[in-house]
Design a protein around this motif. Structure first.
Motif, PDB file in Angstrom:
ATOM      1  N   SER A  94       5.625   4.615   0.438  1.00  0.00           N
ATOM      2  CA  SER A  94       4.956   3.602   1.253  1.00  0.00           C
ATOM      3  C   SER A  94       4.745   2.334   0.438  1.00  0.00           C
ATOM      4  O   SER A  94       4.648   2.363  -0.796  1.00  0.00           O
ATOM      5  CB  SER A  94       3.605   4.126   1.749  1.00  0.00           C
ATOM      6  N   ASP A  95       4.672   1.203   1.129  1.00  0.00           N
ATOM      7  CA  ASP A  95       4.422  -0.063   0.441  1.00  0.00           C
ATOM      8  C   ASP A  95       3.082  -0.030  -0.277  1.00  0.00           C
ATOM      9  O   ASP A  95       2.938  -0.597  -1.362  1.00  0.00           O
ATOM     10  CB  ASP A  95       4.448  -1.216   1.444  1.00  0.00           C
ATOM     11  N   ALA A 167     -13.502  -4.701   9.167  1.00  0.00           N
ATOM     12  CA  ALA A 167     -14.855  -4.157   9.052  1.00  0.00           C
ATOM     13  C   ALA A 167     -14.893  -2.684   9.464  1.00  0.00           C
ATOM     14  O   ALA A 167     -15.503  -1.850   8.780  1.00  0.00           O
ATOM     15  CB  ALA A 167     -15.825  -4.972   9.916  1.00  0.00           C
ATOM     16  N   ASN A 168     -14.213  -2.350  10.552  1.00  0.00           N
ATOM     17  CA  ASN A 168     -14.163  -0.954  10.996  1.00  0.00           C
ATOM     18  C   ASN A 168     -13.458  -0.078   9.962  1.00  0.00           C
ATOM     19  O   ASN A 168     -13.886   1.053   9.684  1.00  0.00           O
ATOM     20  CB  ASN A 168     -13.437  -0.853  12.341  1.00  0.00           C
ATOM     21  N   GLN A 169     -12.371  -0.589   9.396  1.00  0.00           N
ATOM     22  CA  GLN A 169     -11.614   0.189   8.424  1.00  0.00           C
ATOM     23  C   GLN A 169     -12.410   0.407   7.147  1.00  0.00           C
ATOM     24  O   GLN A 169     -12.400   1.508   6.566  1.00  0.00           O
ATOM     25  CB  GLN A 169     -10.295  -0.531   8.111  1.00  0.00           C
ATOM     26  N   LEU A 170     -13.111  -0.606   6.697  1.00  0.00           N
ATOM     27  CA  LEU A 170     -13.918  -0.477   5.486  1.00  0.00           C
ATOM     28  C   LEU A 170     -15.086   0.481   5.706  1.00  0.00           C
ATOM     29  O   LEU A 170     -15.460   1.232   4.795  1.00  0.00           O
ATOM     30  CB  LEU A 170     -14.428  -1.849   5.046  1.00  0.00           C
ATOM     31  N   LEU A 253      -5.910   6.284   6.400  1.00  0.00           N
ATOM     32  CA  LEU A 253      -6.903   5.232   6.191  1.00  0.00           C
ATOM     33  C   LEU A 253      -6.414   4.193   5.190  1.00  0.00           C
ATOM     34  O   LEU A 253      -6.597   2.984   5.378  1.00  0.00           O
ATOM     35  CB  LEU A 253      -8.217   5.845   5.701  1.00  0.00           C
ATOM     36  N   SER A 254      -5.777   4.637   4.119  1.00  0.00           N
ATOM     37  CA  SER A 254      -5.330   3.729   3.061  1.00  0.00           C
ATOM     38  C   SER A 254      -4.167   2.861   3.520  1.00  0.00           C
ATOM     39  O   SER A 254      -4.129   1.650   3.240  1.00  0.00           O
ATOM     40  CB  SER A 254      -4.929   4.534   1.820  1.00  0.00           C
ATOM     41  N   ASP A 255      -3.195   3.458   4.210  1.00  0.00           N
ATOM     42  CA  ASP A 255      -2.058   2.685   4.696  1.00  0.00           C
ATOM     43  C   ASP A 255      -2.498   1.643   5.723  1.00  0.00           C
ATOM     44  O   ASP A 255      -1.995   0.501   5.728  1.00  0.00           O
ATOM     45  CB  ASP A 255      -1.001   3.605   5.309  1.00  0.00           C
TER      46      ASP A 255
END
Length: 295
Positions: A94-95, A167-170, A253-255
């Motif tokens: 993955s990148d 914000a949601n992802q963090l 989550l990270s990607d």
């Protein structure tokens, strides 16, 4: 954030400000900008369109000379574009995982816009003299890989939407890292979330864009992106190991975070790119006594 990316953001944002006459002191950009701190050379080349080979002599030997050439040629503006690698049988990393390696993590491209299309420039970083006392070990060469092509369609979200998604992802990553006892990273993600709402943006790279180039929401987005950029080699978020369902959640989550942060960096770099150019003395006259050495 990797300096290879930061330098392209600086080239785009500062380049537009110079083109538009919004700053008058070119040395604040080159060689003074922190993204050039460890570069012995930052030159620009026109690659052979038939072979893709690099010529022996550059078009411009530094960013200021190159910007002057672009203005003389009629450039309207500069913009930054990010192209994900895509995943094939030959390209399975993955990148997000590959970005810690020079040349990895997708393609960051600098576009120069003209009335009849865009030119596309891509950087190549190589180590030169490793033992230099001033630590300027990098030879950076930007190659013109396409000329007067159609500008790629922008897939970057609008700033309010991007801020909300980030914000949601963090929030999700803060919870996940806390549950997995990765408390250091949990604090990092929480701090990035706080950066989105801090009245005075806490920028790590204060010269990535010129003074006044970003409004407060864009500054907050950049500050959050700098804090949340946890992708690299040993000791980074990429180096954390999980198994089973936790590993699947970690990857997803990270990607997704990586995608949002790349969009944020493109948005920040291109902020104010369409600012109207001032009718005044040619902007490159400021450079007559500068360090620029035209090719």
């Amino acid at each position: 954030m990797q300096t290879t990316i930061a330098q392209m953001i600086a080239l785009t944002s500062w380049g537009n400000a110079l083109l538009q006459g919004r700053i008058a002191q070119s040395s604040d950009f080159y060689p003074g900008n922190s993204t050039f701190q460890f570069c012995a050379e930052v030159a620009f080349y026109a690659l052979d369109p038939a072979t893709g080979n690099w010529p022996s002599q550059p078009l411009a030997r530094d960013p200021l000379a190159w910007l002057q050439q672009q203005a003389d040629a009629g450039v309207d503006k500069l913009s930054l574009s990010y192209w994900p690698s895509g995943h094939t049988a030959e390209h399975t990393t993955s990148d997000r995982m590959a970005v810690g390696f020079v040349g990895g993590g997708g393609r960051w491209l600098l576009l120069t816009h003209f009335a009849d299309g865009v030119d596309v420039w891509e950087a190549r970083w190589e180590v030169g003299e490793r033992q230099r006392a001033d630590r300027k070990i990098w030879q950076v060469r930007y190659g013109q890989i396409a000329r007067r092509v159609s500008a790629p369609a922008s897939e970057v979200l609008a700033l309010p939407k991007l801020r909300a998604l980030l914000a949601n992802q963090l929030t999700a990553l803060t919870t996940f890292a806390s549950e997995q006892k990765e408390l250091g990273f949990a604090k990092t993600f929480a701090r990035a979330l706080d950066d989105l709402n801090t009245a005075a943006a806490r920028l790590e790279s204060s010269d990535l864009t010129p003074p006044g180039a970003l409004n407060l929401p864009a500054q907050q987005l950049l500050a959050a992106t700098e804090t949340a950029w946890v992708f690299g080699g040993m000791g980074s978020w990429n180096d954390v190991g999980f198994a089973g369902a936790e590993y699947d959640s970690y990857c997803q989550l990270s990607d997704e975070l990586f995608v949002l942060l790349t969009q944020a960096l493109v948005l920040v770099a291109n902020h104010n790119a369409d600012f109207p150019r001032k009718a005044q003395k040619a902007w490159w006259q400021f450079w007559k006594s500068a360090a620029a050495t035209p090719a």
